[in-house]
Scaffold this active site. Structure first.
Site, PDB file in Angstrom:
ATOM      1  N   LYS A   5       0.877  -1.182   0.000  1.00  0.00           N
ATOM      2  CA  LYS A   5       0.000   0.000   0.000  1.00  0.00           C
ATOM      3  C   LYS A   5       0.911   1.228   0.000  1.00  0.00           C
ATOM      4  O   LYS A   5       1.765   1.366   0.870  1.00  0.00           O
ATOM      5  CB  LYS A   5      -0.876   0.024   1.253  1.00  0.00           C
ATOM      6  CG  LYS A   5      -1.642   1.341   1.394  1.00  0.00           C
ATOM      7  CD  LYS A   5      -2.542   1.358   2.619  1.00  0.00           C
ATOM      8  CE  LYS A   5      -1.789   1.579   3.901  1.00  0.00           C
ATOM      9  NZ  LYS A   5      -2.664   1.836   5.061  1.00  0.00           N
ATOM     10  N   ARG A  49      -9.949  -0.919   7.432  1.00  0.00           N
ATOM     11  CA  ARG A  49      -9.165  -1.869   8.240  1.00  0.00           C
ATOM     12  C   ARG A  49      -8.688  -1.229   9.543  1.00  0.00           C
ATOM     13  O   ARG A  49      -8.531  -1.897  10.567  1.00  0.00           O
ATOM     14  CB  ARG A  49      -8.036  -2.507   7.432  1.00  0.00           C
ATOM     15  CG  ARG A  49      -6.884  -1.586   6.976  1.00  0.00           C
ATOM     16  CD  ARG A  49      -5.918  -1.282   8.095  1.00  0.00           C
ATOM     17  NE  ARG A  49      -4.580  -1.024   7.685  1.00  0.00           N
ATOM     18  CZ  ARG A  49      -3.821  -0.057   8.170  1.00  0.00           C
ATOM     19  NH1 ARG A  49      -4.307   0.826   9.037  1.00  0.00           N
ATOM     20  NH2 ARG A  49      -2.581   0.065   7.782  1.00  0.00           N
TER      21      ARG A  49
END
Ligand SMILES: NC(=O)c1ccc[n+]([C@@H]2O[C@H](COP(=O)([O-])OP(=O)(O)OC[C@H]3O[C@@H](n4cnc5c(N)ncnc54)[C@H](O)[C@@H]3O)[C@@H](O)[C@H]2O)c1
Length: 269
Positions: A5, A49
């Site tokens: 990411k 998340r």
């Protein structure tokens, strides 16, 4: 699945450009060939998340009858923090939100009271909500502490999602310190816990457990209704990749997405 990411952050975005502070791009790589298999937005995944991690922590560490949630910071993260806490603490019936920018707190309260169907009150003073809270979540861009020890009730679960948001005394008053991953917290040098460890006021042995140890029953979660439990998350890349991988597989099954070719044929092998 392997992956990364890549996150960009500009704290001025919401104020100057009407854009979210953080934007994320996720690249997934095949675990065998290591070739890229997907490029996707990671912004929503990242926020979801982060909320989910606190939700799991609250499930094991907050009092079951928690009824008041106080959010410090009216940004993107506290939207998903709120969703996750409400999912695991069904008795929460009142939410307070404080932001240094009261307009942001008002907008947050308006939008989330409608979307989550719950009373959300914007505050000009953090203390007012913290004093009543069974669950506190701080997710701000603050560089100086906001939450003080004497404001925190016994039995409170308090989550430090961003940086230096609790005073050293507030953290010292915790009966248990739980983390997502200690080594990453120290590497980031950002949260109240990290700063206290760097200053030699706490060490790894003062950390009661990782969240994984609690979930896997290697350590007990909450043991008494009076315990004050501090949770610090710094965020783990594996959370982003696991969720992105699931989304990628679902998208493939449903025929969603656009096929891109990396090259017609590799130039050299
Ligand atoms: N632990 C994790 O896994 C994780 C993941 C993502 C983001 N974060 C952190 O969460 C924090 C918030 O991120 P976001 O995306 O919600 O940002 P955001 O810009 O959307 O919201 C931050 C809010 O904090 C407010 N704020 C700034 N200083 C403040 C202060 N002193 N007191 C009260 N409010 C203040 C701002 O006005 C803004 O509304 C960031 O520090 C980010 O690094 C942590």
């Amino acid at each position: 699945m392997a992956g990364i990411k890549w996150i960009g952050s500009n704290p001025e975005n919401p104020f100057k450009h009407n854009l979210p502070r953080a934007s994320a791009l996720t690249v997934l790589n095949d675990p065998v060939t290591k070739l890229p298999v997907a490029v996707m937005d990671g912004t929503v995944i990242s926020a979801m998340r982060t909320g989910a991690a606190t939700g799991v922590a609250a499930k094991y560490l907050a009092r079951e009858n928690s009824s008041v949630l106080c959010l410090i910071g009216a940004g993107v993260q506290n939207r998903t923090q709120m969703k996750a806490v409400l999912a695991v603490c069904p008795n929460v019936s009142e939410v307070f939100v404080y932001d240094i920018d009261f307009g942001r707190a008002q907008k947050f309260a308006e939008e989330t009271s409608a979307s989550e169907n719950i009373k959300v009150t914007p505050l000009k003073e953090a203390k007012e909500g913290v004093c009543k809270a069974d669950v506190i979540v701080t997710a701000t861009m603050a560089t100086a502490p906001i939450v003080e020890k004497d404001w925190i009730q016994d039995g409170c679960f308090f989550a430090n999602v961003a940086g230096y948001e609790y005073t050293f005394d507030a953290l010292k008053s915790a009966d248990k310190i739980v983390v997502d991953r200690f080594s990453e917290i120290i590497h980031r040098k950002h949260s109240t816990l990290a700063l206290m460890v760097i200053e030699g006021l706490l060490s790894e042995k003062d950390v009661y457990a990782s969240l994984g140890e609690v979930v896997n029953k290697k350590k007990q979660g909450r043991e008494t209704p009076e315990e004050r439990i501090y949770f610090n998350s710094v965020g783990m890349g594996i959370e982003d990749i696991a969720i992105a991988a699931r989304i990628y597989r679902e998208a493939k099954k449903s025929g969603l997405g656009v096929e891109l070719s990396l090259w017609e044929n590799p130039l050299w092998i």
